[in-house]
Design an enzyme around this catalytic site. Structure first.
Site, PDB file in Angstrom:
ATOM      1  N   GLU B  60      44.414  55.184  47.234  1.00  0.00           N
ATOM      2  CA  GLU B  60      43.140  54.866  46.583  1.00  0.00           C
ATOM      3  C   GLU B  60      41.933  55.077  47.492  1.00  0.00           C
ATOM      4  O   GLU B  60      40.911  55.613  47.070  1.00  0.00           O
ATOM      5  CB  GLU B  60      43.152  53.441  46.031  1.00  0.00           C
ATOM      6  CG  GLU B  60      44.011  53.254  44.777  1.00  0.00           C
ATOM      7  CD  GLU B  60      45.482  53.030  45.089  1.00  0.00           C
ATOM      8  OE1 GLU B  60      45.834  52.929  46.283  1.00  0.00           O
ATOM      9  OE2 GLU B  60      46.289  52.959  44.138  1.00  0.00           O
ATOM     10  N   HIS B 129      48.292  42.273  39.713  1.00  0.00           N
ATOM     11  CA  HIS B 129      47.976  43.267  38.682  1.00  0.00           C
ATOM     12  C   HIS B 129      47.145  42.668  37.551  1.00  0.00           C
ATOM     13  O   HIS B 129      47.120  43.203  36.449  1.00  0.00           O
ATOM     14  CB  HIS B 129      49.251  43.881  38.085  1.00  0.00           C
ATOM     15  CG  HIS B 129      49.799  45.023  38.889  1.00  0.00           C
ATOM     16  ND1 HIS B 129      50.311  44.873  40.154  1.00  0.00           N
ATOM     17  CD2 HIS B 129      49.911  46.352  38.606  1.00  0.00           C
ATOM     18  CE1 HIS B 129      50.727  46.049  40.606  1.00  0.00           C
ATOM     19  NE2 HIS B 129      50.495  46.958  39.691  1.00  0.00           N
TER      20      HIS B 129
END
Lengths: 333, 327
Positions: B60, B129
């Site tokens: 990322e 998450h």
């Protein structure tokens, strides 16, 4: 390198050295604030690589030790110094400071202050070149310590995967802030670390500009010919501390003296004298001439330039509002 | 007007902009060959190829920085970060590079990139998450933050974000990709600034954004039918900058405010809206504004605990009734 090129580069390197030393003085006089990371000792690295590349055509990005890289790309030393003075005439209009010199017209894409931060930005610049189809390359100059950041590995992987036209130049000056490479890094020779990504790499003496130039030429040719990235490690040394508050207690004066005997400017000077292309008198005159230029033009310009206006504090946070109205208001034509 | 899903609206915006401008590209994990975790880039790889629809490694920080660097040269990358939780790894580049480069270069460089990410809690995805992180993004100078509550906004905000020269973070929601809604047939650019009155009312303003707009709308329905309270719902689709004028206008009309957010309360949208109310229209208030928000816990896995952590329309109704002394 040709004699006339070596003479020109010697002149540039003397300017780079004297410019940085003058910054040191201005910092002591409190004309320059913040942090100040100086380049003396490493001049052959930037100069050698950029002599092999095309300054102003190729895109260059680096970390916070950025003044010389900007000037080598074509930035006006007056504007770089004015930036350090925080003036409106500075290369970043006084908003950036020493660590954030930019000159987009000269394709110097800036100095960044997060160690390793420029790695993916350089790969992105290379991605843009690839999309647009130009013959430019992206050159990323960073120190050895940046290679211990995660983005180093992430970027090498992507650059190799997508064959991006980017040259990574590692100026290995043996210290990351105040910690020696032996104490921070499992592998001292940084070029060995990129083998895992199938990126060709090379290492050479970073003090002798002709050596740097010869190695850089091969590196630049490799990247410009569409073969993907290349990693070039230059073994060098910074004479001063990491920044201004650094008294260099982590290394011996003997070690410093040893490196100073291989000073990049003196190596080139002595070679030119030996080749009969320069006399010591001429060199001393060059130094004086350079100092006079810095004092009479660079410092004078910086001293006399105006401060940014407080009314403009928020200018440059976002793009000029008028130009963005269709998207901000949804009233697109 | 086409009645399409949220993900289809996002996909359409990508497709139109990529067809128009060869420098618009998209990148992210699984967005190409796999078509995107939420299908937001479905079919684009086949149409535009791997150079412009980039399946990235799971890096990322690296690929976000790469997109930002490309944007310095005029490329307009749409960078998908699969889950907002992973954006922590990209924040250095988003905040230190994209958001600051214009300022610290004195206007020479700009980073016209779009970051899209699925925020919000879905179903039992656990602590790493399920984060809501809009509060983190909306405190950064130089970064615009928008958050679509319906397909029309999802389409129009992305279109505007791609065209805008500033970096824009678009906070989407995992539970909303299959939501259907009307989207104009013609090209439509949603404003990146301002707010929408999603339902007009007179007695109290319910401020929501993204999924909490739907809690507010449902609560307004119940308040109207069961309690005779007329609630106005204001959709704060722009979280940075927040619409000071819009907030002031509605509170000056209703004199009461409830802010509903899926995020935790501290340093959040609710606190910011209340600060704006204080600054802009404190003397218009008939009651102290109230926040409806999630519990300050890492999101639990257990279904019952998860439900207890996240508010919904019933919590909004309760907050309003309390405000009116009816509970």
């Amino acid at each position: 390198m040709k004699i006339e090129d070596k003479k020109r580069v010697l002149r540039e390197m003397v300017l780079h050295r004297r410019f940085e030393e003058r910054c040191y003085q201005a910092y002591i006089e409190r004309k320059i604030g913040g942090f100040l990371h100086l380049y003396p000792g490493q001049e052959a690295c930037c100069n050698g690589v950029m002599e092999a590349a095309r300054p102003g055509h190729d895109y260059v990005i680096t970390g916070y030790r950025d003044h010389v890289h900007a000037i080598k790309c074509g930035a006006d030393p007056k504007e770089v110094m004015a930036e350090l003075y925080g003036k409106e005439t500075g290369s970043s209009k006084g908003r950036g400071g020493s660590m954030h010199i930019f000159d987009a017209d000269k394709r110097f894409m800036g100095g960044y202050a997060l160690v390793g931060g420029p790695f993916p930005l350089a790969a992105g610049i290379a991605k843009a070149i690839q999309l647009k189809g130009g013959d430019e390359i992206a050159i990323c100059f960073l120190g050895d310590a940046a290679n211990n950041q995660g983005v180093f590995h992430e970027t090498l992987n992507m650059a190799a995967l997508w064959k991006l036209p980017v040259l990574f130049v590692c100026e290995n000056n043996l210290y990351g802030i105040g910690t020696s490479i032996e104490r921070s890094t499992a592998v001292v020779h940084q070029h060995k670390r990129v083998a895992a990504y199938n990126i060709p790499a090379d290492e050479c003496d970073g003090q002798d500009i002709e050596v740097v130039y010869e190695h850089a030429r091969k590196a630049v040719d490799h990247v410009r010919s569409g073969n993907g990235p290349f990693f070039l490690e230059l073994m060098t040394y910074r004479y001063r501390g990491h920044s201004m508050s650094d008294s260099r207690g982590y290394r011996s004066r003997e070690e410093e003296e040893l490196w100073k005997q291989r000073d990049p400017i003196f190596i080139l000077r002595d070679r030119l004298i030996k080749e009969g292309a320069l006399t010591m008198d001429e060199f001393e005159a060059l130094e004086k001439e350079t100092d006079a230029y810095i004092e009479n033009e660079v410092i004078k310009f910086s001293e006399e330039s105006p401060e940014p206006r407080v009314e403009d504090l928020e200018k440059y946070v976002f793009a000029d509002r008028e130009t963005q109205l269709p998207w901000l208001t949804g009233k697109a034509a | 007007m086409a009645n399409i899903m949220y993900w289809e609206a996002i996909q359409r915006a990508h497709d139109e902009e990529m067809a128009r401008d060869p420098l618009v590209i998209c990148m992210g994990e699984d967005i190409g060959v796999a078509g995107g975790t939420y299908k937001a880039t479905k079919g684009l790889y086949e149409k535009y190829g791997p150079l412009r629809v980039m399946d990235t490694p799971i890096s990322e920080g690296g690929f976000t920085g790469l997109g930002i660097g490309a944007s310095f040269l005029g490329v307009r990358p749409i960078i998908e970060i699969m889950s907002v939780n992973f954006a922590w790894l990209a924040m250095d580049q988003m905040f230190n590079s994209a958001a600051k480069v214009r300022y610290m270069s004195g206007g020479q460089l700009t980073a016209p990139c779009v970051f899209r990410s699925a925020g919000g809690a879905a179903h039992q995805l656990g602590a790493q998450h399920s984060a809501r992180m809009e509060k983190v993004f909306m405190g950064i100078a130089g970064l615009r933050v928008v958050t679509p509550s319906n397909p029309k906004q999802a389409y129009g905000l992305l279109k505007s974000a791609i065209r805008c020269d500033d970096p824009v973070f678009i906070n989407e929601h995992e539970l909303m990709y299959n939501m259907k809604g009307e989207v104009p047939d013609g090209e439509y650019f949603h404003p990146l600034e301002g707010s929408d009155v999603a339902r007009a009312g007179t007695d109290v303003t319910l401020f929501g954004y993204n999924i909490s707009v739907h809690w507010c709308l449902k609560a307004a329905e119940i308040l109207d039918k069961q309690y005779g309270i007329s609630a106005e719902v204001v959709d704060l689709y722009s979280l940075s900058p927040l619409d000071r004028e819009g907030i002031k206008k509605s509170v000056s009309k209703t004199h009461r405010a409830v802010i509903a957010e899926e995020d935790e309360a501290p340093v959040g949208v609710g606190s910011e809206v209340i600060a704006i109310i204080n600054e802009e229209c404190f003397f218009e208030l008939d009651a102290a504004p109230v926040r409806v928000h999630s519990a300050l816990v890492p999101q639990p896995y257990n279904h019952t605990l998860e439900k207890a952590a996240i508010p919904d329309h019933e919590d909004v109704v309760k907050a309003v009734l309390k405000l009116f002394g009816k509970a």
